[in-house]
Scaffold this active site. Structure first.
Site: not given
Ligand code: LMR
Length: 394
Positions: A127, A208, A210, A243
């Site tokens: 991410w 992490d 999520a 989520k």
């Molecule tokens: C994403 O990866 O799209 C989500 O976790 C939203 C974000 O804050 O990036």
């Protein structure tokens, strides 16, 4: 003074969200930001959330401050959901944070306070906000191989080879489930090998998580995290309720620090509360209270689980449908990985030019690295996407 500021790089996911909003085409399709949408394209407020909010509205008598760690009942309920019953409460320090990002940020800061030279190892890819926050905090970090672009699967040999360079006290950031952005996940056997390696290296896992409940189910999605939590003496876990409770804008996260003994747990708890105080004082309460209300009430909990399960099943069905459409259109099984991946995302393996062509010619928005949000699709748009993927020459 402000003229001294430098332009900051745009977050690519949020920039994409903006371009989508500005696109006037009626038939555009948003597969960008990781937000769940139902078949009508709506991000619903879950039934149990509405019911919990109604109950809170009715029964809440004060909005005075909670504690720096947030409502203890929230930490207890969410920790239970993630870790089950196998981790002794005397090992657990936890604070509520503004969303999962807040938990990641506080976790990194805790690492920096405890061990300024510790290197954080992040998956390649990950991410984008992980390296972004690390850079912002000036913390040393390295990448470990994670995704095999050709196989669209975990490059486990590469991952283990890179992690063999981890030094004592380094931190290894792992995605608990539903890897973002690839959708490719570790098997339980692979989690065990990672746990063994980290134990041998005396490194600290930072998980992490999520998307618990978006992959193979609430329990299976937490299995890797539980394995690490029970086998490693210390660990950090950043959890998000955005989520799985659909409460994105309420900013509801939790940072957990697991210690090997009581004295260390108390020290961790005190430092986590201190960090909250320095950064924002008290964490947001509303979303946390909603989550606690749901998890502590058997009826609300059952209804929440049922709705989450419907969402998960819907995403799996879309994965199957997309893989089928692509099998037919490409006359090959090279897109079958879409049905094997789990969670909201899959990395398609398209080039930036192909991603751009799909946006330009078909109004389909996915992140430049070809991450697509499965939950942005519905039964009607899947064939449109499949055709666009073929037309773009992916
Ligand atoms: C994403 O990866 O799209 C989500 O976790 C939203 C974000 O804050 O990036």
């Amino acid at each position: 003074m402000f003229d001294q500021l430098k332009q900051q790089p745009a977050d690519k996911i949020l920039a994409l969200m903006q371009s989508f909003r500005e696109d006037p085409r009626d038939d555009k399709i948003d597969l960008g930001v990781g937000v769940y949408r139902d078949a009508e394209g709506v991000t619903p407020v879950m039934r149990a959330v509405k019911a919990a909010e109604a109950r809170i509205l009715e029964q809440q008598t004060t909005k005075a401050y909670t504690g720096l760690a947030g409502e203890p009942g929230y930490a207890k309920a969410l920790t239970g959901l993630i870790l089950g019953a196998d981790v002794a409460p005397s090992r657990i320090a936890a604070v509520a944070t503004p969303g999962g990002t807040g938990a990641i940020r506080q976790g990194f800061e805790l690492i920096r306070m405890a061990s300024p030279d510790a290197r954080v190892w992040i998956s390649a890819p990950t991410w984008p906000n992980h390296p972004s926050i690390l850079k912002y905090l000036g913390m040393p970090f390295s990448e470990y191989r994670y995704f095999d672009d050709a196989a669209r699967d975990v490059d486990f040999a590469g991952m283990m080879e890179d992690l063999s360079q981890v030094a004592e006290g380094d931190v290894v950031l792992l995605h608990g489930c539903c890897h973002n952005p690839t959708g490719a996940n570790l098997t339980l056997g692979q989690w065990q090998s990672v746990a063994d390696l980290l134990l041998e290296k005396r490194a600290i896992p930072f998980i992490d998580i999520a998307y618990q409940g978006f992959g193979d189910g609430l329990e299976s999605d937490a299995a890797g995290t539980r394995l690490i939590a029970t086998q490693l003496p210390q660990a950090l876990i950043a959890a998000s309720c955005s989520k799985n409770f659909g409460i994105y804008r309420e900013r509801t996260g939790l940072l957990i620090a697991l210690s090997s003994d009581d004295a260390m747990q108390k020290l961790a708890q005190g430092n986590l509360a201190y960090l909250n105080r320095q950064n924002f004082s008290f964490p947001p309460d509303h979303g946390a209270r909603v989550v606690m209300t749901i998890l502590d009430d058997p009826e609300l909990r059952a209804d929440w689980k049922a709705e989450l399960e419907e969402m998960r099943a819907g995403m799996l069905a879309l994965r199957e449908q997309l893989a089928d459409e692509l099998r037919q259109r490409s006359n090959s099984d090279r897109f079958d990985f879409i049905a094997r991946h789990r969670g909201m995302f899959s990395r398609l393996g398209a080039t930036p030019e192909q991603v751009e062509a799909m946006r330009r010619d078909s109004g389909i928005y996915m992140v430049g690295d070809s991450r697509l949000n499965i939950a942005g699709l519905n039964a009607r748009t899947v064939p449109i996407l499949a055709q666009a993927i073929i037309d773009a020459g992916v």
